[in-house]
Design a protein around this motif. Structure first.
Motif, mmCIF file in Angstrom:
data_model
loop_
_atom_site.group_PDB
_atom_site.id
_atom_site.type_symbol
_atom_site.label_atom_id
_atom_site.label_comp_id
_atom_site.label_asym_id
_atom_site.label_seq_id
_atom_site.Cartn_x
_atom_site.Cartn_y
_atom_site.Cartn_z
ATOM 1 N N HIS A 14 84.918 7.995 50.215
ATOM 2 C CA HIS A 14 85.551 6.715 49.893
ATOM 3 C C HIS A 14 85.314 6.351 48.424
ATOM 4 N N ALA A 15 84.078 6.480 47.972
ATOM 5 C CA ALA A 15 83.751 6.166 46.569
ATOM 6 C C ALA A 15 84.514 7.081 45.624
ATOM 7 N N GLU A 21 86.499 5.830 36.563
ATOM 8 C CA GLU A 21 85.755 6.191 35.353
ATOM 9 C C GLU A 21 85.074 7.544 35.576
ATOM 10 N N PRO A 22 84.909 8.348 34.516
ATOM 11 C CA PRO A 22 84.341 9.698 34.677
ATOM 12 C C PRO A 22 82.944 9.741 35.307
ATOM 13 N N GLU A 23 82.145 8.665 35.166
ATOM 14 C CA GLU A 23 80.804 8.693 35.759
ATOM 15 C C GLU A 23 80.807 8.281 37.231
ATOM 16 N N ALA A 24 81.888 7.657 37.696
ATOM 17 C CA ALA A 24 81.948 7.170 39.080
ATOM 18 C C ALA A 24 81.761 8.273 40.124
ATOM 19 N N PRO A 25 82.351 9.464 39.949
ATOM 20 C CA PRO A 25 82.087 10.519 40.938
ATOM 21 C C PRO A 25 80.606 10.903 41.017
ATOM 22 N N ASP A 27 78.118 8.765 40.283
ATOM 23 C CA ASP A 27 77.479 7.643 40.989
ATOM 24 C C ASP A 27 77.553 7.890 42.495
ATOM 25 N N ALA A 28 78.725 8.340 42.953
ATOM 26 C CA ALA A 28 78.926 8.605 44.377
ATOM 27 C C ALA A 28 78.045 9.763 44.852
ATOM 28 N N LEU A 29 77.927 10.805 44.024
ATOM 29 C CA LEU A 29 77.072 11.947 44.377
ATOM 30 C C LEU A 29 75.602 11.526 44.416
ATOM 31 N N PHE A 30 75.188 10.673 43.487
ATOM 32 C CA PHE A 30 73.826 10.145 43.482
ATOM 33 C C PHE A 30 73.567 9.346 44.757
ATOM 34 N N ALA A 31 74.508 8.479 45.134
ATOM 35 C CA ALA A 31 74.353 7.688 46.359
ATOM 36 C C ALA A 31 74.258 8.593 47.582
ATOM 37 N N LEU A 32 75.069 9.632 47.625
ATOM 38 C CA LEU A 32 75.016 10.586 48.739
ATOM 39 C C LEU A 32 73.651 11.272 48.774
ATOM 40 N N TYR A 58 75.401 13.218 33.371
ATOM 41 C CA TYR A 58 75.155 12.012 34.157
ATOM 42 C C TYR A 58 73.662 11.846 34.329
ATOM 43 N N THR A 59 73.216 10.599 34.352
ATOM 44 C CA THR A 59 71.801 10.311 34.575
ATOM 45 C C THR A 59 71.640 8.998 35.331
#
Length: 168
Positions: A14-15, A21-25, A27-32, A58-59
């Motif tokens: 869903h995310a 934005e390029p960092e959003a994917p 962010d989603a991987l970090f949340a997962l 990404y960090t």
């Protein structure tokens, strides 16, 4: 540890579908990753083997580990395992991290003492690594197995979505 893998993957999907934005994917991987195995520090490093350069794309901690600049790829035992053999690297003690990463003191200062580096391979090339860090002894065999089983496809999706969203 009981993890709702289906729910975590659905939230990632869903995310990813809403990412603009390029960092959003990432962010989603970090949340997962947080939902699956936990992480005190999470980065994604891209690799350009033609130029022999690595870049933190990404960090989760921009103050300690900013997402900028490049560094030369070091051909060492970590590189042989992750790049050449395309196998996940795991160290569960800061002393073991110190044998491979020169920034081990900063890693320890951030409360991290274990690491998983998951290679991301596309087109038979290493394009990056997912770098997951937590306290010492955190990445048990069960958590390592979850990373190996669940994260490879989402990591590829995040990388490709990030590139897609960066195209301008």
């Amino acid at each position: 540890m009981m993890t709702d893998i289906d729910g975590a993957l659905a939230a990632f999907d869903h995310a990813l579908s809403l990412a603009k934005e390029p960092e959003a994917p990432f962010d989603a991987l970090f949340a997962l990753t947080q939902a699956l195995v936990g992480a005190k520090l999470f980065t994604f490093t891209t690799v350009d083997m033609e130029r022999k350069l690595a870049r933190r794309a990404y960090t989760s901690d921009p103050k300690s580990y900013p997402a900028s600049g490049t560094k030369p790829v070091r051909q060492d035992r970590w590189f042989e395992q992750v790049h050449d053999a395309r196998r996940m690297f795991v160290a569960n003690r800061l002393a073991d991290i110190a044998k491979v990463f020169p920034d081990y003191a900063l890693i320890g200062a951030l409360g991290c003492g274990s690491v998983i580096n998951l290679p991301v391979v596309l087109g038979d090339e290493l394009v990056g690594t997912v770098n997951i860090l937590h306290g010492e002894e955190h990445y048990t065999p069960e958590r390592q197995a979850l990373v190996e089983k669940v994260l490879p496809v989402p990591a590829k999706a995040a990388y490709l979505a990030g590139r897609y969203l960066s195209r301008g």
